[in-house]
Write an enzyme that holds these catalytic residues in place. Sequence first.
Site, PDB file in Angstrom:
ATOM      1  N   CYS A 215       0.922  -1.273   0.134  1.00  0.00           N
ATOM      2  CA  CYS A 215       0.116   0.082  -0.012  1.00  0.00           C
ATOM      3  C   CYS A 215       0.794   1.404  -0.018  1.00  0.00           C
ATOM      4  O   CYS A 215       1.255   1.500  -1.138  1.00  0.00           O
ATOM      5  CB  CYS A 215      -0.906  -0.180   1.260  1.00  0.00           C
ATOM      6  SG  CYS A 215      -2.432   1.006   0.948  1.00  0.00           S
TER       7      CYS A 215
ATOM      8  N   HIS B 268      -3.528  -5.626   2.379  1.00  0.00           N
ATOM      9  CA  HIS B 268      -3.101  -5.566   3.794  1.00  0.00           C
ATOM     10  C   HIS B 268      -3.820  -6.773   4.451  1.00  0.00           C
ATOM     11  O   HIS B 268      -4.411  -7.650   3.645  1.00  0.00           O
ATOM     12  CB  HIS B 268      -3.772  -4.407   4.539  1.00  0.00           C
ATOM     13  CG  HIS B 268      -3.298  -3.208   4.151  1.00  0.00           C
ATOM     14  ND1 HIS B 268      -2.025  -2.759   4.978  1.00  0.00           N
ATOM     15  CD2 HIS B 268      -3.624  -2.080   3.557  1.00  0.00           C
ATOM     16  CE1 HIS B 268      -1.843  -1.347   4.497  1.00  0.00           C
ATOM     17  NE2 HIS B 268      -2.879  -1.030   3.500  1.00  0.00           N
TER      18      HIS B 268
END
Length: 251
Positions: free
Chosen positions: A93, A194
């Site tokens: 990310c 994630h």
Amino acid sequence: MRIRTAHLYPDYLNIYADRGNIAVLARRAAWRGHELDVTAVSVGDGLDIMGYDFLYVGGGQDREQLLVASDLVARREQLLSAVDAGTALLAVCGGYQLLGRSYRNLGGTELPGIGLFPLETVAGSRRMIGDVLLECELEPGVPRTLAGFENHAGRTTLDDGAEPLGRVVAGFGNDGESGYEGCRLGRAVGTYLHGPLLPRNPWFADWLLAQALAHAAGTAAPEPLEPLDDSFEAEAHSVSARRAERRGGRL
Ligand code: GLN
């Protein structure tokens, strides 16, 4: 074997338990008699990152990305040469965004990236949040799925010809439109996923370990790792995949 690992900015870029990915790699390496030797590398420390077998960077809010961006750019040459020399890498990310050319954040500030991945990112007003399911083929002819969780304002655009990590089955992925997620460059992978990602995707943890072990051994082709009993991980994967199919990718 000892797998020399550099964890970049663990004190700044670590949301959604991203540091859990390191714990998974350490345990799966140990179960095969290897040692994941982890060094934390952060802002301002003069540590050289050449010579590591594996590099890892997690995700973070715009504020934390701003705090690490110039330090990361100062390590640009080392990072590009390390990956060029076959070091394996996983970036999640916010870390993934900063390994592209640039990230323009919600405040309109353009954060320089290191340009390892052929992509750039611009934040949009609506965050892309939820469970994600991807189809990917890191080993030709071996289709697999990756399940995880995403939460990002950034919309990432890959250059023409760039290799995505996978095709989005459910979720937003890089930009909520292209149908692709992440980016792959040899042994280096960037992703929005994630979770942490690796506990529910053991095949991908082993793929990364095999790449890092090949670098440690100085061999081009990674050796397959001895299989483990991954029944818990498989259950976690299917729960996450079902959740993504049920509700992923809705703004
Ligand atoms: N701050 C970045 C964004 O919003 C990355 C967020 C993250 O790492 N989860 O897109």
